[in-house]
Scaffold this motif. Structure first.
Motif, PDB file in Angstrom:
ATOM      1  N   ASN A  45       0.849  -1.186   0.000  1.00  0.00           N
ATOM      2  CA  ASN A  45       0.000   0.000   0.000  1.00  0.00           C
ATOM      3  C   ASN A  45       0.890   1.244   0.000  1.00  0.00           C
ATOM      4  O   ASN A  45       1.396   1.672   1.036  1.00  0.00           O
ATOM      5  N   ILE A  46       1.079   1.809  -1.181  1.00  0.00           N
ATOM      6  CA  ILE A  46       2.020   2.911  -1.333  1.00  0.00           C
ATOM      7  C   ILE A  46       1.534   4.197  -0.675  1.00  0.00           C
ATOM      8  O   ILE A  46       2.323   5.101  -0.418  1.00  0.00           O
ATOM      9  N   GLY A  47       0.229   4.283  -0.401  1.00  0.00           N
ATOM     10  CA  GLY A  47      -0.301   5.443   0.296  1.00  0.00           C
ATOM     11  C   GLY A  47      -0.155   5.370   1.795  1.00  0.00           C
ATOM     12  O   GLY A  47      -0.436   6.342   2.500  1.00  0.00           O
ATOM     13  N   ARG A  48       0.300   4.202   2.289  1.00  0.00           N
ATOM     14  CA  ARG A  48       0.493   4.015   3.734  1.00  0.00           C
ATOM     15  C   ARG A  48       1.953   3.754   4.086  1.00  0.00           C
ATOM     16  O   ARG A  48       2.279   3.486   5.219  1.00  0.00           O
ATOM     17  N   GLY A  49       2.811   3.770   3.073  1.00  0.00           N
ATOM     18  CA  GLY A  49       4.235   3.654   3.335  1.00  0.00           C
ATOM     19  C   GLY A  49       4.775   2.246   3.401  1.00  0.00           C
ATOM     20  O   GLY A  49       5.913   2.044   3.856  1.00  0.00           O
ATOM     21  N   ASP A  50       4.008   1.256   2.919  1.00  0.00           N
ATOM     22  CA  ASP A  50       4.500  -0.124   2.944  1.00  0.00           C
ATOM     23  C   ASP A  50       5.803  -0.280   2.159  1.00  0.00           C
ATOM     24  O   ASP A  50       6.596  -1.188   2.436  1.00  0.00           O
ATOM     25  N   GLN A  51       6.025   0.591   1.198  1.00  0.00           N
ATOM     26  CA  GLN A  51       7.210   0.479   0.342  1.00  0.00           C
ATOM     27  C   GLN A  51       8.511   0.783   1.074  1.00  0.00           C
ATOM     28  O   GLN A  51       9.599   0.550   0.530  1.00  0.00           O
ATOM     29  N   PHE A  52       8.412   1.293   2.302  1.00  0.00           N
ATOM     30  CA  PHE A  52       9.617   1.596   3.075  1.00  0.00           C
ATOM     31  C   PHE A  52       9.957   0.513   4.102  1.00  0.00           C
ATOM     32  O   PHE A  52      10.933   0.654   4.831  1.00  0.00           O
ATOM     33  N   ALA A  53       9.165  -0.543   4.143  1.00  0.00           N
ATOM     34  CA  ALA A  53       9.429  -1.629   5.089  1.00  0.00           C
ATOM     35  C   ALA A  53      10.779  -2.270   4.762  1.00  0.00           C
ATOM     36  O   ALA A  53      11.088  -2.519   3.594  1.00  0.00           O
ATOM     37  N   PRO A  54      11.607  -2.563   5.773  1.00  0.00           N
ATOM     38  CA  PRO A  54      12.939  -3.133   5.525  1.00  0.00           C
ATOM     39  C   PRO A  54      12.916  -4.401   4.682  1.00  0.00           C
ATOM     40  O   PRO A  54      13.770  -4.579   3.802  1.00  0.00           O
ATOM     41  N   ASP A  55      11.948  -5.281   4.902  1.00  0.00           N
ATOM     42  CA  ASP A  55      11.895  -6.521   4.126  1.00  0.00           C
ATOM     43  C   ASP A  55      11.625  -6.247   2.656  1.00  0.00           C
ATOM     44  O   ASP A  55      12.160  -6.934   1.783  1.00  0.00           O
ATOM     45  N   LEU A 104      -6.694   9.309  -3.659  1.00  0.00           N
ATOM     46  CA  LEU A 104      -5.452  10.022  -3.397  1.00  0.00           C
ATOM     47  C   LEU A 104      -5.664  11.533  -3.399  1.00  0.00           C
ATOM     48  O   LEU A 104      -5.032  12.258  -2.625  1.00  0.00           O
ATOM     49  N   ALA A 105      -6.563  12.003  -4.237  1.00  0.00           N
ATOM     50  CA  ALA A 105      -6.810  13.449  -4.300  1.00  0.00           C
ATOM     51  C   ALA A 105      -7.309  13.990  -2.964  1.00  0.00           C
ATOM     52  O   ALA A 105      -7.111  15.161  -2.645  1.00  0.00           O
ATOM     53  N   GLU A 106      -7.954  13.131  -2.149  1.00  0.00           N
ATOM     54  CA  GLU A 106      -8.513  13.557  -0.868  1.00  0.00           C
ATOM     55  C   GLU A 106      -7.653  13.171   0.323  1.00  0.00           C
ATOM     56  O   GLU A 106      -7.915  13.613   1.439  1.00  0.00           O
ATOM     57  N   ASP A 107      -6.644  12.351   0.113  1.00  0.00           N
ATOM     58  CA  ASP A 107      -5.886  11.766   1.216  1.00  0.00           C
ATOM     59  C   ASP A 107      -4.578  12.528   1.419  1.00  0.00           C
ATOM     60  O   ASP A 107      -3.575  12.272   0.757  1.00  0.00           O
ATOM     61  N   GLU A 108      -4.589  13.462   2.358  1.00  0.00           N
ATOM     62  CA  GLU A 108      -3.419  14.307   2.577  1.00  0.00           C
ATOM     63  C   GLU A 108      -2.247  13.507   3.122  1.00  0.00           C
ATOM     64  O   GLU A 108      -1.091  13.770   2.781  1.00  0.00           O
ATOM     65  N   GLU A 109      -2.526  12.520   3.971  1.00  0.00           N
ATOM     66  CA  GLU A 109      -1.447  11.696   4.525  1.00  0.00           C
ATOM     67  C   GLU A 109      -0.729  10.930   3.407  1.00  0.00           C
ATOM     68  O   GLU A 109       0.505  10.879   3.356  1.00  0.00           O
ATOM     69  N   ALA A 110      -1.519  10.346   2.504  1.00  0.00           N
ATOM     70  CA  ALA A 110      -0.932   9.590   1.399  1.00  0.00           C
ATOM     71  C   ALA A 110      -0.111  10.502   0.486  1.00  0.00           C
ATOM     72  O   ALA A 110       0.966  10.122   0.009  1.00  0.00           O
ATOM     73  N   LYS A 111      -0.604  11.709   0.237  1.00  0.00           N
ATOM     74  CA  LYS A 111       0.131  12.627  -0.624  1.00  0.00           C
ATOM     75  C   LYS A 111       1.474  13.019  -0.012  1.00  0.00           C
ATOM     76  O   LYS A 111       2.480  13.138  -0.724  1.00  0.00           O
ATOM     77  N   LYS A 112       1.513  13.163   1.312  1.00  0.00           N
ATOM     78  CA  LYS A 112       2.782  13.471   1.968  1.00  0.00           C
ATOM     79  C   LYS A 112       3.770  12.322   1.794  1.00  0.00           C
ATOM     80  O   LYS A 112       4.963  12.533   1.559  1.00  0.00           O
ATOM     81  N   ILE A 113       3.257  11.090   1.897  1.00  0.00           N
ATOM     82  CA  ILE A 113       4.123   9.926   1.750  1.00  0.00           C
ATOM     83  C   ILE A 113       4.637   9.809   0.325  1.00  0.00           C
ATOM     84  O   ILE A 113       5.823   9.576   0.082  1.00  0.00           O
ATOM     85  N   PHE A 118       4.574  12.144  -2.264  1.00  0.00           N
ATOM     86  CA  PHE A 118       5.148  13.299  -2.955  1.00  0.00           C
ATOM     87  C   PHE A 118       6.158  14.071  -2.120  1.00  0.00           C
ATOM     88  O   PHE A 118       6.688  15.077  -2.588  1.00  0.00           O
ATOM     89  N   GLY A 119       6.432  13.602  -0.917  1.00  0.00           N
ATOM     90  CA  GLY A 119       7.388  14.325  -0.062  1.00  0.00           C
ATOM     91  C   GLY A 119       8.642  13.535   0.245  1.00  0.00           C
ATOM     92  O   GLY A 119       9.348  13.824   1.208  1.00  0.00           O
ATOM     93  N   GLN A 120       8.938  12.535  -0.597  1.00  0.00           N
ATOM     94  CA  GLN A 120      10.061  11.660  -0.291  1.00  0.00           C
ATOM     95  C   GLN A 120      11.403  12.318  -0.589  1.00  0.00           C
ATOM     96  O   GLN A 120      11.564  12.991  -1.592  1.00  0.00           O
ATOM     97  N   ARG A 121      12.337  12.099   0.322  1.00  0.00           N
ATOM     98  CA  ARG A 121      13.733  12.506   0.143  1.00  0.00           C
ATOM     99  C   ARG A 121      14.603  11.318   0.514  1.00  0.00           C
ATOM    100  O   ARG A 121      14.126  10.324   1.008  1.00  0.00           O
ATOM    101  N   ALA A 122      15.905  11.473   0.284  1.00  0.00           N
ATOM    102  CA  ALA A 122      16.827  10.386   0.637  1.00  0.00           C
ATOM    103  C   ALA A 122      16.721  10.095   2.128  1.00  0.00           C
ATOM    104  O   ALA A 122      16.567  11.005   2.952  1.00  0.00           O
ATOM    105  N   ARG A 123      16.818   8.810   2.444  1.00  0.00           N
ATOM    106  CA  ARG A 123      16.734   8.395   3.854  1.00  0.00           C
ATOM    107  C   ARG A 123      18.066   7.840   4.291  1.00  0.00           C
ATOM    108  O   ARG A 123      18.749   7.173   3.521  1.00  0.00           O
TER     109      ARG A 123
END
Length: 233
Positions: A35-45, A217-226, A228-233
Motif C-alpha cells: 500500500n504505497i499510500g500508507r508507506g509499505d514500500q519503506f518496510a525493511p523486508d 489520493l486526491a482527498e488523502d493528505e497523509e498519502a500525498k505526503k508519503i 510526494f514528499g520523499q527525500r533520501a533516507r
C-alpha cells in the motif's frame, strides 16, 4: 507443481504491467499488497528486494539454476518473465530490439510524463498552469507517436508483446491526463483491442477492492505526503 511467483503490488499502471503479464502467461502467482499510500514500500523486508522503494517487484522461487531470484523495476520484470517463459518477448534479435525500444519508450517517456500530468492536473496543492500545460502537451505528443506507430500494425511492435502490456495501463486513465482518444484513432483501436483481452480484464481488477477501502489520493493528505514528499533516507 510450480511454486507461485510472489508479486509485490498495488493497483496502478506500473503494477498492472505485471498482473497482465502473469495472467497472459497463465502461471501461478500470489499477490503481496504494498500500500504505497500508507508507506509499505519503506518496510525493511521490501527494501531488500526493491531498494528503490517502489513496487512492483517479484520473487521467483524457481529462478535461474532453480534458486530464488528477486527482480524490481517493471520493465526488468517483464523482460525476465518473457525470457523465462518464452512468450511475448521474441528471441530473434531484430524482433526483440523492436519490442525493447518500445518498452523503454514507455518506461522513460510515456509513464513518467503521464505521471507528471496526473500530478499537476489532480494532486498539486495549487494549480500551476505551466506544469499542467507542459505535461498535458507532452502526453499528447507521446499519444501521437503511438498513434503513428499503429497505422500499419495491430500492436506497437507488430505482434502482441510486453511493450503493449507496459503501455496500456498508462492509457487507461487518459481522461485524467487531459486526452481524448478520438483524436488518435489508431491508438483508440489498439486500446479497445487490448482491454477486450480476458487476461487484461482480469489483471486490472486485481486489488481493486483493496484500493477501494481507502480514500482517493486526491482527498488523502497523509498519502500525498508519503508519495510526494520523499527525500533520501
Amino acid at each position: 507443481m510450480t511454486a507461485p511467483i510472489e508479486l509485490y503490488y498495488w493497483p496502478t499502471p506500473n503494477g498492472w504491467k505485471i498482473t497482465i503479464m502473469l495472467e497472459e502467461l497463465g502461471v501461478p502467482y500470489v499477490v503481496k499488497y504494498i500500500n504505497i499510500g500508507r508507506g509499505d514500500q519503506f518496510a525493511p523486508d521490501f527494501l531488500k528486494i526493491s531498494p528503490n522503494n517502489r513496487m512492483p517487484a517479484i520473487i521467483d522461487p524457481e529462478g535461474p539454476g532453480g534458486e530464488p531470484i528477486s527482480v524490481f523495476e517493471s520493465g526488468a520484470i517483464l523482460q525476465y518473465l518473457g525470457r523465462k517463459y518464452g512468450k511475448f518477448y521474441p528471441s530473434e534479435e531484430r524482433a526483440r530490439v523492436d519490442v525493447e525500444q518500445w518498452l523503454f519508450w514507455q518506461v522513460g517517456g510515456l509513464g513518467p510524463m503521464a505521471g507528471q500530468a496526473h500530478h499537476f492536473r489532480q494532486y498539486a496543492p495549487e494549480r500551476i498552469a505551466y506544469g499542467v500545460e507542459r505535461y498535458t502537451n507532452e502526453v499528447n505528443r507521446l499519444y501521437g507517436v503511438m498513434n503513428r506507430q499503429l497505422v500499419d500494425r495491430p500492436f506497437v511492435a507488430g505482434d502482441y508483446s510486453i511493450a503493449d502490456m507496459a503501455a496500456i495501463g498508462w492509457v487507461i486513465p487518459h481522461e485524467n491526463q487531459g486526452q481524448d482518444l478520438n483524436e488518435f484513432p489508431n491508438l483508440k483501436r489498439w486500446f479497445e483491442t487490448i482491454l477486450a483481452r480476458p487476461a487484461v480484464k482480469k489483471a486490472i481488477e486485481v486489488g481493486k477492492e483493496e484500493r477501494a477501502r481507502q480514500k482517493s489520493l486526491a482527498e488523502d493528505e497523509e498519502a500525498k505526503k508519503i508519495l510526494f514528499g520523499q527525500r533520501a533516507r
